[in-house]
Design a protein around this motif. Structure first.
Motif, mmCIF file in Angstrom:
data_model
loop_
_atom_site.group_PDB
_atom_site.id
_atom_site.type_symbol
_atom_site.label_atom_id
_atom_site.label_comp_id
_atom_site.label_asym_id
_atom_site.label_seq_id
_atom_site.Cartn_x
_atom_site.Cartn_y
_atom_site.Cartn_z
ATOM 1 N N LEU A 13 0.843 -1.214 0.000
ATOM 2 C CA LEU A 13 0.000 0.000 0.000
ATOM 3 C C LEU A 13 0.869 1.251 0.000
ATOM 4 O O LEU A 13 0.599 2.211 -0.732
ATOM 5 N N PHE A 14 1.908 1.253 0.839
ATOM 6 C CA PHE A 14 2.835 2.385 0.869
ATOM 7 C C PHE A 14 3.455 2.600 -0.511
ATOM 8 O O PHE A 14 3.455 3.711 -1.035
ATOM 9 N N LYS A 17 0.835 3.905 -3.103
ATOM 10 C CA LYS A 17 0.493 5.319 -2.897
ATOM 11 C C LYS A 17 1.660 6.230 -3.267
ATOM 12 O O LYS A 17 1.457 7.285 -3.871
ATOM 13 N N ALA A 20 2.059 6.175 -7.187
ATOM 14 C CA ALA A 20 0.934 6.867 -7.829
ATOM 15 C C ALA A 20 1.023 8.380 -7.618
ATOM 16 O O ALA A 20 0.899 9.160 -8.578
ATOM 17 N N SER A 21 1.230 8.809 -6.380
ATOM 18 C CA SER A 21 1.285 10.255 -6.121
ATOM 19 C C SER A 21 2.517 10.882 -6.772
ATOM 20 O O SER A 21 2.434 11.987 -7.319
ATOM 21 N N ILE A 106 2.197 11.477 1.537
ATOM 22 C CA ILE A 106 0.941 10.859 1.110
ATOM 23 C C ILE A 106 1.005 9.346 1.312
ATOM 24 O O ILE A 106 0.031 8.735 1.762
ATOM 25 N N ALA A 107 2.137 8.745 1.006
ATOM 26 C CA ALA A 107 2.280 7.292 1.141
ATOM 27 C C ALA A 107 2.190 6.852 2.601
ATOM 28 O O ALA A 107 1.663 5.783 2.896
ATOM 29 N N THR A 109 0.263 8.025 5.019
ATOM 30 C CA THR A 109 -0.906 8.832 5.324
ATOM 31 C C THR A 109 -1.141 9.013 6.819
ATOM 32 O O THR A 109 -0.875 8.123 7.610
ATOM 33 N N THR A 115 -2.214 15.903 7.232
ATOM 34 C CA THR A 115 -1.459 15.635 6.011
ATOM 35 C C THR A 115 -1.351 16.897 5.163
ATOM 36 O O THR A 115 -0.251 17.266 4.722
#
Length: 185
Positions: A13-14, A17, A20-21, A106-107, A109, A115
């Motif tokens: 997940l990290f 994210k 992607a960001s 963001i990763a 979160t 944030t």
């Protein structure tokens, strides 16, 4: 395979994210840069702002500090004590560093408001420190031109990336969801 995915879910997940960001912000930034004509030595607005702010900081120490457009390449010439010291190019504006900083936050979160607030404050801090870094680098290059490679290639990048790393550590340990999960254990 399913067990592996479940076992490494937080890391995946990290990573997802972050990638992607980082890609989204980099594409947006590249689209911004594409609005300027580099072939005609046109400098993007943010790089021009960084150059002007750096010259302003230098002018606190010497009134003969100023900027001038570079006529042959997309950069801004920076003068200190009336002498051409360096050119400010797109890579000097720290936007790529800020993008990296934001992607990491963001990763990892945290609460939405925290944030956003941390991203804004961290980005402003990175910008201000980058202006100071450029000004200090110009003074150092004026006084010690023989150490240009070490100053520009090692010491001053280490400053900016070191601050970003410290901001990340602070974020992860104080405000991210990871910090909350660690304190609950």
């Amino acid at each position: 395979m399913k067990n592996l995915l479940l076992q490494y879910k937080p890391f995946l997940l990290f990573l997802g994210k972050f990638i992607a960001s980082y890609l989204i912000l980099t594409i947006l930034y590249q689209n911004y840069l594409n609005t300027f004509d580099a072939k005609n030595a046109e400098v993007d607005s943010f790089t021009q702002i960084v150059a002007n702010q750096s010259a302003t900081v230098l002018s606190w120490f010497d009134s003969q500090s100023y900027t001038m457009p570079h006529l042959k390449e997309p950069s801004v010439k920076l003068f200190y004590k009336g002498k051409y010291i360096s050119r400010i190019i797109e890579g000097c504006n720290a936007i790529s560093v800020i993008i990296l900083f934001i992607a990491f936050v963001i990763a990892f979160t945290g609460k939405f408001k925290n944030t956003i607030f941390f991203i804004l404050c961290g980005s402003i801090l990175i910008h201000i420190l980058n202006i100071g870094r450029i000004a200090l680098l110009c003074v150092a290059l004026y006084n010690f031109p023989q150490y240009e490679h070490v100053l520009h290639g090692v010491i001053f990048p280490l400053m900016i990336y070191g601050i970003v790393f410290l901001l990340w550590v602070f974020w992860v340990n104080k405000y991210s969801n990871h910090a909350k999960a660690t304190t609950k254990k």
